[in-house]
Design a protein around this motif. Structure first.
Motif, mmCIF file in Angstrom:
data_model
loop_
_atom_site.group_PDB
_atom_site.id
_atom_site.type_symbol
_atom_site.label_atom_id
_atom_site.label_comp_id
_atom_site.label_asym_id
_atom_site.label_seq_id
_atom_site.Cartn_x
_atom_site.Cartn_y
_atom_site.Cartn_z
ATOM 1 N N GLN A 165 0.807 -1.264 0.054
ATOM 2 C CA GLN A 165 0.129 0.089 -0.051
ATOM 3 C C GLN A 165 0.797 1.344 -0.082
ATOM 4 N N ARG A 166 1.730 1.279 0.771
ATOM 5 C CA ARG A 166 3.060 2.486 0.762
ATOM 6 C C ARG A 166 4.044 1.831 0.132
ATOM 7 N N PHE A 167 4.215 1.910 -1.285
ATOM 8 C CA PHE A 167 5.208 1.385 -1.586
ATOM 9 C C PHE A 167 6.426 2.254 -1.504
ATOM 10 N N GLY A 168 7.603 1.466 -1.324
ATOM 11 C CA GLY A 168 8.986 2.071 -1.128
ATOM 12 C C GLY A 168 9.761 2.608 -2.155
ATOM 13 N N LEU A 169 9.188 3.671 -2.751
ATOM 14 C CA LEU A 169 10.034 4.392 -3.940
ATOM 15 C C LEU A 169 10.901 5.230 -3.105
ATOM 16 N N TYR A 170 11.951 5.209 -3.767
ATOM 17 C CA TYR A 170 12.957 6.255 -3.054
ATOM 18 C C TYR A 170 12.785 7.687 -4.019
ATOM 19 N N GLU A 171 12.276 8.666 -3.102
ATOM 20 C CA GLU A 171 11.860 9.956 -3.709
ATOM 21 C C GLU A 171 12.924 10.742 -4.378
ATOM 22 N N ASP A 172 14.279 10.534 -3.518
ATOM 23 C CA ASP A 172 15.441 11.063 -4.030
ATOM 24 C C ASP A 172 16.094 10.733 -5.147
ATOM 25 N N LEU A 173 15.545 9.401 -5.794
ATOM 26 C CA LEU A 173 16.000 8.897 -7.142
ATOM 27 C C LEU A 173 15.172 9.101 -8.093
ATOM 28 N N THR A 174 15.491 8.810 -9.363
ATOM 29 C CA THR A 174 15.042 9.051 -10.549
ATOM 30 C C THR A 174 14.079 7.804 -10.960
ATOM 31 N N ILE A 175 13.307 7.819 -11.832
ATOM 32 C CA ILE A 175 12.486 6.776 -12.252
ATOM 33 C C ILE A 175 13.514 5.437 -12.695
ATOM 34 N N SER A 176 14.593 5.965 -13.438
ATOM 35 C CA SER A 176 15.417 5.004 -13.909
ATOM 36 C C SER A 176 16.246 4.270 -12.791
ATOM 37 N N GLU A 177 16.650 5.007 -11.771
ATOM 38 C CA GLU A 177 17.275 4.768 -10.643
ATOM 39 C C GLU A 177 16.509 3.693 -9.769
ATOM 40 N N ASN A 178 15.243 4.173 -9.503
ATOM 41 C CA ASN A 178 14.368 3.209 -8.837
ATOM 42 C C ASN A 178 14.232 1.891 -9.625
ATOM 43 N N LEU A 179 14.137 1.897 -10.847
ATOM 44 C CA LEU A 179 14.028 0.678 -11.661
ATOM 45 C C LEU A 179 15.384 -0.295 -11.490
ATOM 46 N N ASP A 180 16.581 0.378 -11.440
ATOM 47 C CA ASP A 180 17.906 -0.212 -11.114
ATOM 48 C C ASP A 180 18.052 -0.847 -9.744
ATOM 49 N N LEU A 181 17.726 0.001 -8.941
ATOM 50 C CA LEU A 181 17.582 -0.484 -7.296
ATOM 51 C C LEU A 181 16.741 -1.668 -7.353
ATOM 52 N N TYR A 182 15.371 -1.618 -7.775
ATOM 53 C CA TYR A 182 14.690 -2.831 -7.628
ATOM 54 C C TYR A 182 15.119 -4.095 -8.573
ATOM 55 N N ALA A 183 15.619 -3.737 -9.500
ATOM 56 C CA ALA A 183 16.239 -4.925 -10.593
ATOM 57 C C ALA A 183 17.271 -5.426 -9.489
ATOM 58 N N ASP A 184 18.223 -4.675 -8.945
ATOM 59 C CA ASP A 184 19.178 -5.506 -7.917
ATOM 60 C C ASP A 184 18.470 -6.231 -6.994
ATOM 61 N N LEU A 185 17.543 -5.776 -6.344
ATOM 62 C CA LEU A 185 16.886 -6.488 -5.162
ATOM 63 C C LEU A 185 16.055 -7.707 -5.555
ATOM 64 N N ARG A 186 15.796 -7.895 -6.990
ATOM 65 C CA ARG A 186 15.035 -8.896 -7.463
ATOM 66 C C ARG A 186 15.883 -9.916 -8.403
ATOM 67 N N GLY A 187 17.111 -9.497 -8.340
ATOM 68 C CA GLY A 187 18.198 -10.352 -9.013
ATOM 69 C C GLY A 187 18.036 -10.381 -10.379
#
Length: 582
Positions: free
Chosen positions: A92-114
């Motif tokens: 419900q409160r999705f943990g986006l990082y507001e000081d990261l860009t859209i691309s940087e958020n995708l990269d971060l979650y790609a790392d977390l998802r392997g």
């Protein structure tokens, strides 16, 4: 194994029970059901119904106290890691990082998802195209509108294509256009065989699901297709039209008639739900006028849900009965906006907004996320100083006489604005002081609110620990302590159950009948029907102004002769984009 509609079963729930604390409330009480692939299953109910708890049990992040949860053939208590690797989950409160860009958020979650680096360019391109975010990849997540944040959250949940996608209230705080966009994306996913669980408190969203699990206070009330529940009130939903006098008074009288279970305002009409043994004509109040007409209308999921819960709260408001009346003074408007403009640097959030609200009316500000309605709202509350233009409340200029203007208004913020670490009694005392109440007057008003809203049993509870419905009652009580003549309501009922929403609007309708003037923002299109007039704000400007029925009539076509408020909202925004005059 397949479900009753022949889709493969992805989740099995067997007598699932969950409580929090030894003597804590039961979040889930013997819930059973199945969730299939290739369809959208609505997990439906108000805040506190148990939706988030059930969803967390499906992820294996939490374990049941009793019963069994099986996901993709795995037991959540034994194989949580395997489940988490195969599903997508958007909390419900999705943990986006507001000081990261859209691309940087995708990269971060790609790392977390392997997700392997070599696969990322193609996956990112597909998801950014799918969510229509490709133009904004360098924008900070904190600068995105609510709808764009939800789309980015969905993209992050889909980085590794899941067999099961869990979405916890993705439509909360999202305007109708963004909600339709999200819905279309999710429907496309089901065509690929993905099973989707969409948790929601919006009952119009429930109506669009393939099947629903309807929860209330931890209990499963219904499991099946939405139309099966809606069909239970077929022939018992009526529309009352051509009434004499003010429709709010007629609604209040209708709700007090024997056999009327529920009722709401729908533009210039009144929508009623009655018992099976009641003749339609007997639901018309005596003072509705000789021209009043009543006829059957199509039932909605919310009609059936309220009927299932035993009906609405009736038409009486103790709050309004105990409040003073405000008489019209020379027909002067109570709330005025004259050319209100607000710029933040080179960005214009609100541009030349003008309207006037007479005493005893409800005026709605509608618009997509980021359109400028909240900025306009805050300028009229005195919370933001306009760059240009003028705002007035009860005749006081908000620039010159801000303190006097604020003492004439009551304010309910979009997010619960009371003090969570203070208990109920302390919040009432604090806001009484803020509004200048003292001595005997202060004691009398606090005692009155305590009696009206039955706060005595919870006076010592911290506000942050209250259920959402009680938080909303406390917020309304605090806003009404000083008997304001103008009431500002910013998304006042988001997430609360339909009975509490009706109780809230019973109070507001009755207060308006005593001369209180209301400015409201809402994403509930059925709540917009309560308004006398609406201004639709888009890209900082007012693109339409009129009654709910006028706005709906303006978008009527031969193919859609009876559009909803949501249809009007979306069509008017599209016309603005296309440069068509409205």
């Amino acid at each position: 194994m397949t479900s009753p509609d022949s889709s493969p079963i992805l989740v099995e729930l067997a007598d699932v029970t969950k409580s929090f604390g030894r003597n804590g409330p039961t979040a889930l009480d013997r819930v059973s059901g199945v969730i299939g692939g290739g369809r959208i299953t609505g997990l439906v109910g108000p805040d506190g119904a148990g939706k988030t708890t059930l969803m967390r049990l499906m992820t294996g992040l939490m374990q049941p106290d009793g019963g069994k949860v099986s996901v993709l053939g795995f037991d959540t208590q034994k194989d949580a890691a395997k489940i988490q690797a195969a599903i997508g989950y958007m909390p419900q409160r999705f943990g986006l990082y507001e000081d990261l860009t859209i691309s940087e958020n995708l990269d971060l979650y790609a790392d977390l998802r392997g997700l392997p680096p070599a696969e990322r360019p193609a996956v990112f391109d597909e998801l950014l195209t799918f969510t229509d975010l490709k133009r904004f990849t360098s924008r900070l997540a904190g600068k995105l509108s609510g709808g764009m944040k939800q789309k980015l959250g969905l993209a992050c949940a889909l980085l590794k294509k899941p067999r099961l996608l869990l979405l916890d209230e993705p439509g909360v705080g999202v305007d109708p256009i963004s909600r339709r966009d999200l819905w279309a994306m999710v429907e496309n996913l089901t065509r690929e065989g993905i099973g989707v669980v969409w948790a929601t408190a919006y009952l119009d969203e429930a109506e669009a699901c393939d099947t629903v699990l309807l929860l209330n206070q931890g209990k499963l009330l219904f499991d099946g297709r939405p139309d099966e529940l809606t069909g239970r009130v077929q022939g018992r939903v009526l529309k009352l039209t051509d009434t004499a006098g003010r429709r709010r008074q007629v609604l209040a009288k209708a709700l007090d008639r024997d056999g009327v279970i529920d009722g709401v305002i729908q533009g210039d009409a009144i929508r009623l739900v009655v018992r099976r043994d009641i003749e339609a004509e007997s639901a018309i109040p005596a003072d509705a006028g000789a021209q009043a007409r009543i006829s059957p209308t199509s039932p909605r999921f919310e009609d059936a849900f309220v009927d299932l819960l035993g009906g609405g709260p009736g038409g009486r408001s103790k709050l309004a009965e105990a409040s003073r009346s405000f008489q019209a003074k020379d027909s002067l408007p109570v709330i005025e906006a004259h050319g209100l403009t607000k710029r933040f640097g080179d960005f214009t959030a609100s541009d030349d907004i003008t309207f006037a609200i007479p005493r005893g009316q409800i005026f709605g500000l509608l618009g997509p996320n980021g359109a400028g309605k909240s900025t306009t709202f805050k300028m009229l509350c005195g919370l933001l100083k306009p760059t240009e233009g003028e705002g007035r409340v009860a005749g006081f200029d908000l620039r010159r006489d801000g303190a006097q203007a604020r003492n004439r208004l009551g304010y309910m913020a979009q997010k619960f604005s009371l003090y969570g670490d203070l208990n109920v009694g302390q919040n009432l005392a604090f806001f009484a002081g803020v509004y200048g109440l003292s001595g005997q007057r202060r004691r009398e008003r606090i005692a009155l609110m305590t009696e009206i809203f039955d706060f005595a049993p919870i006076m010592g509870m911290s506000a942050k620990d209250l259920p959402l419905g009680l938080k909303q009652r406390l917020a309304l009580a605090c806003a009404m302590l000083h008997e304001p003549e103008a009431l500002f309501l910013d998304e006042p009922t988001s997430g609360v159950d339909p009975i509490t929403r009706r109780e809230f609007w019973t109070h507001i309708n009755a207060l308006v009948e005593k001369g209180v003037t209301v400015l409201v923002t809402t994403h509930f299109m059925d709540e917009a029907e309560y308004c006398d007039r609406i201004s639709l704000i888009y890209r900082g400007r007012s693109i339409a102004l009129g009654t709910p029925d006028e706005l709906k009539a303006s978008v009527a076509t031969p193919d859609n002769p009876d559009p909803t408020m949501e249809d009007a909202f979306i069509d008017l925004v599209k016309r603005s984009d296309a440069g068509v005059a409205t």
